[in-house]
Design an enzyme around this catalytic site. Structure first.
Site, short mmCIF file in Angstrom:
data_model
loop_
_atom_site.label_atom_id
_atom_site.label_comp_id
_atom_site.label_asym_id
_atom_site.label_seq_id
_atom_site.Cartn_x
_atom_site.Cartn_y
_atom_site.Cartn_z
N CYS A 352 0.80 -1.23 0.00
CA CYS A 352 0.00 0.00 0.00
C CYS A 352 0.83 1.28 0.00
CB CYS A 352 -1.04 -0.01 1.13
SG CYS A 352 -0.56 -0.89 2.61
N ARG A 381 7.68 -11.08 4.99
CA ARG A 381 7.28 -10.88 6.39
C ARG A 381 8.08 -11.81 7.28
NH1 ARG A 381 0.74 -9.84 5.64
NH2 ARG A 381 1.08 -8.13 4.19
N GLN A 399 1.28 -11.00 -3.13
CA GLN A 399 -0.12 -10.67 -2.87
C GLN A 399 -0.76 -10.21 -4.16
OE1 GLN A 399 0.31 -7.60 0.17
NE2 GLN A 399 -1.03 -8.83 1.47
N ASP A 401 -2.72 -7.81 -4.84
CA ASP A 401 -3.07 -6.69 -3.97
C ASP A 401 -3.64 -5.54 -4.79
OD1 ASP A 401 -3.22 -5.43 -1.58
OD2 ASP A 401 -1.08 -5.04 -1.37
N HIS A 403 -5.61 -1.54 -4.44
CA HIS A 403 -6.05 -0.42 -3.62
C HIS A 403 -6.96 0.46 -4.46
CE1 HIS A 403 -2.38 -1.87 -1.65
NE2 HIS A 403 -3.10 -1.65 -0.56
N LYS A 486 -11.69 -4.70 8.75
CA LYS A 486 -11.61 -5.48 7.52
C LYS A 486 -12.70 -6.53 7.49
CE LYS A 486 -8.59 -9.32 8.80
NZ LYS A 486 -7.24 -9.80 8.91
N HIS A 534 -8.22 -1.41 0.72
CA HIS A 534 -7.25 -2.46 0.40
C HIS A 534 -8.03 -3.73 0.07
CE1 HIS A 534 -4.00 -0.43 2.99
NE2 HIS A 534 -5.11 0.18 3.37
#
Length: 661
Positions: A352, A381, A399, A401, A403, A486, A534
């Site tokens: 992000c 991570r 990911q 991912d 946004h 979330k 997200h």
RNA sequence: GCCGCCUUAGCUCAGUCGGUAGAGCGAGUCACUCGUAAUGACUAGGUCGUCAGUUCGAUUCUGACAGGCGGCUCCA
């Protein structure tokens, strides 16, 4: 002795009944061997409960959800008694029922070893055979404290009574919120063989445990807090019959057979080389095919849904993650800094912040919103060493991912849009059974940023959208990200296990002036702050591949299968013919291989079968002569004499429609 | 990260009460050319996870580390 009236509730019927005062619940159900407890006015009671005038009583069958809990909790008592018999110094923790079984925690000097479990199981069988009676006794805090002064953990629980919110998960089974009770296990001579602080109810006697098995022992923190001492936990399972126990054990074997770590090796999909490091997978060519198919499809769908594909680097200067707030709130989840020319860089743990910089790279107009950025972002991570698990919990992953930057007014529609998109994607991959989880803030203020008001708005927006889908919604207090609530989509796989897949998060914090200071120019010319949403559809490509592997037990649908068609010549002289068939398939992008080893064709079929290849095309003299193939599915179905063109058509049809075969 | 267990051939596993190891499958070679889940023979392949310590000698005993497994905690 006078008569009292009670109502016995049997399915679809209220049966009024007059009994003498002092009648016990079991006397109402003496004809039904399956009844092991009673529900009186909604509360679960032992069968030894003495009926009162006006009671509405319902039998609780051993195989009902409540009945199973009672069976399992009672078995946990038998376990604890056996342990204290064999290890008199063992102190009792808690012993609640759990899905499919139970556990009991003990404080012992030396951890249990497998041989101990065998001995304990034997002692348990003896206790069951003794047919001890579970006898309920109401006590007071003061009396219980005195009586259980040698059980420090029970003493602690008595102190917690009434503060159920503070007690550990499962502790409610011991103390609950009402009156304090102790259950005595009485032997045939009515002597107390053992006792435990417990809310109950229980089976009438130990002999009513039909089938159980101890599964394993492991350490667990007292009251679930890693600051506390670790106790030794023994897990067991208990069932209303030997058959159901066997079925349960069989299901465990089935799950092991589907384990993606085993299938990943057997099907040559991926591996975890020690030399690279824990939790860092490599994809082999066959795993690479599945991964590529997934990514290609997901990328295309995103673009169709109005997302713009972007790309960002794997590392960034540390300051970026201070701006986003990740380092203060999530620092221990990130790998340590890399010193680059005296400047600290970090491997990114999330995408992000970088997408925010793309948003901020020039002035944005309200006309651009919703602005949707998407990529397969590689993140790293620093997961604790003990949590790494196959592909489902790794240290480096991609990911999918995205946004979405929207005005606050657009947020509900965008979230609903995302949720529907996510569900349709998961369905395309063969997952059809979902529920939603709404993760919200709890009162640990230091874990979350932003005002109460903003949190309330964000939570409401998510909740409304969840309700609108009509899917089952489970609350998860305290599970939110530090920057916002979330919703996650939980998918149930082919054998009923649920996996957290997609997440959608509402974030009013990162765009704020104190963080990235994101702005767009509104219709009236003023500068406004967008909300960012997200969302990760699969969560991680790696994890999703692991889940799919288990869901399909390695038998991927044709569109994902690494090898879609295995050509099997009956003798060497048929190779060339099959290569012609293969060429035809390859024209349509079908992944086909010919097995030209000198194995016999039976062996070749077996190998293709073990590799779970969806289609086999087999050719011998008869097929060559007819211009046909024998078309075999991996479930053993087969059609002989299928013309080449039709065989090709069957394969293409299955692949294009993404059907399972 | 914590607790326990584990690490022997590519895989699954024997084995050595301290004297450097075997099987099946797999792989390679050869023969066989075969009609629906394993043809046969032969061959190669292991500093017994790594590093220390004890010992005349360690794959075996001890310790540390790495990796794995089962839980716990954690999972933005």
């Amino acid at each position: 002795m006078s008569d009292i009236k009670v109502v016995v509730l049997v399915p679809d019927e209220r049966r009024e009944s007059t009994v003498t005062e002092g009648t016990k619940a079991w006397e109402l159900f003496r004809d039904d061997a399956d009844v092991i407890a009673a529900r009186v006015g909604g509360d679960l009671k032992d069968l030894s409960y003495e009926l009162a005038d006006g009671d509405e009583v319902e039998g609780v069958a051993i195989s009902s959800p409540d009945g199973l809990d009672i069976l399992r909790h009672s078995t946990a008592h038998v376990l604890a008694q056996a342990v204290q018999q064999l290890f008199p110094a063992a102190k009792l923790g808690i012993g609640p029922p759990i899905a499919n079984g139970f556990y009991y925690d003990f404080d012992v000097e030396t951890p249990f070893v497998p041989e101990d479990l065998v001995k304990i199981e034997t002692a348990m069988r003896k206790i069951i055979k003794e047919n001890q009676r579970f006898s309920r006794r109401v006590t007071t805090d003061a009396d219980a404290l005195e009586e259980l002064k040698d059980e420090p953990y029970k003493v602690e629980l008595i102190g917690l009574k009434g503060n159920a919110g503070e007690a550990a998960e499962g502790a409610g089974a011991e103390v609950g919120a009402g009156e304090l009770t102790i259950y005595d296990n009485l032997n045939r001579n009515n002597e107390v063989a053992w006792k435990d602080l417990c809310r109950g109810p229980h089976l009438p006697t130990t002999k009513r445990v039909p089938a159980f098995k101890l599964m394993r022992s492991a350490a667990a923190y007292w009251r679930g807090d890693e600051k506390n001492k670790q106790l030794q936990r023994i897990y067991g399972t208990a069932w209303p019959s030997k058959e159901e126990l066997d079925e349960h054990l069989h299901r465990i074997e089935e799950a092991e057979r589907r384990d993606h770590r085993r299938l990943g090796r057997d099907l040559d999909l991926f591996s975890f080389p020690d030399e690279i490091g824990s939790g860092l997978p490599v994809f082999h060519p066959k795993g690479g095919v599945i991964k590529r198919e997934m990514e290609d499809y997901v990328r295309r769908r995103h673009i169709e849904e109005g997302f713009e594909y972007v790309g960002t680097p794997h590392i960034a200067k540390e300051g970026l993650f201070y701006t986003s707030g990740h380092l203060p709130y999530y620092g221990e989840g990130m790998f340590p800094a890399l010193d680059v020319d005296g400047m600290d860089y970090r491997l990114k743990a999330m995408n992000c912040p970088m997408h925010n910089l793309i948003f901020r790279s020039r002035q944005r107009s309200y006309r651009e919103l919703p602005l949707r950025l998407f990529e397969f972002g590689s993140v790293y991570r620093h997961e604790k060493s003990g949590v790494i698990h196959g592909l489902t919990r790794v240290r480096g992953f991609a990911q999918d991912d995205s946004h979405s930057y929207v005005t606050p007014e657009q947020a509900p529609d965008e979230i609903l849009h995302l949720l529907n998109f996510v569900l349709s994607l998961l369905r395309d991959f063969g997952l059809n059974d979902f529920y939603l989880e709404l993760s919200t803030r709890d009162d640990r203020k230091d874990k979350f940023i932003g005002s109460d008001e903003d949190w309330a708005i964000a939570t409401k927006v998510l909740e409304d959208v969840c309700v609108e889908t009509g899917l089952e919604l489970v609350p998860d207090p305290g599970g939110a990200a530090y920057y916002g609530p979330k919703v996650s989509v939980q998918a149930r796989d082919a054998i009923g296990r649920s996996w957290q897949m997609s997440t959608i998060q509402y974030d009013f914090n990162q765009p704020s002036a104190e963080r990235f200071n994101l702005e767009f120019v509104a219709a009236d010319g003023s500068r406004q702050q967008p909300v960012m949403i997200h969302s990760a559809k699969f969560g991680s490509i790696e994890r999703f591949l692991g889940v799919l592997t288990e869901h399909y037990a390695g038998a991927f649908p044709p569109w994902l299968a690494p090898v879609q068609v295995q050509g099997i010549p009956i003798a060497e002289r048929h190779n060339d013919y099959l290569y012609e068939v293969a060429a035809e398939l390859k024209k349509h992008g079908i992944r086909v291989e010919i097995d030209e080893s000198d194995d016999r064709m039976q062996k070749k079929i077996r190998n293709a079968q073990l590799q779970k290849v969806p289609f086999m095309v087999i050719a011998g003299d008869a097929d060559v002569e007819a211009g046909a193939v024998s078309f075999r599915y991996r479930d053993g179905r087969q059609d002989n004499g299928v013309p080449i063109a039709e065989a090709v058509e069957r394969v293409i049809e299955a692949v294009t429609n993404r059907v399972q075969v």
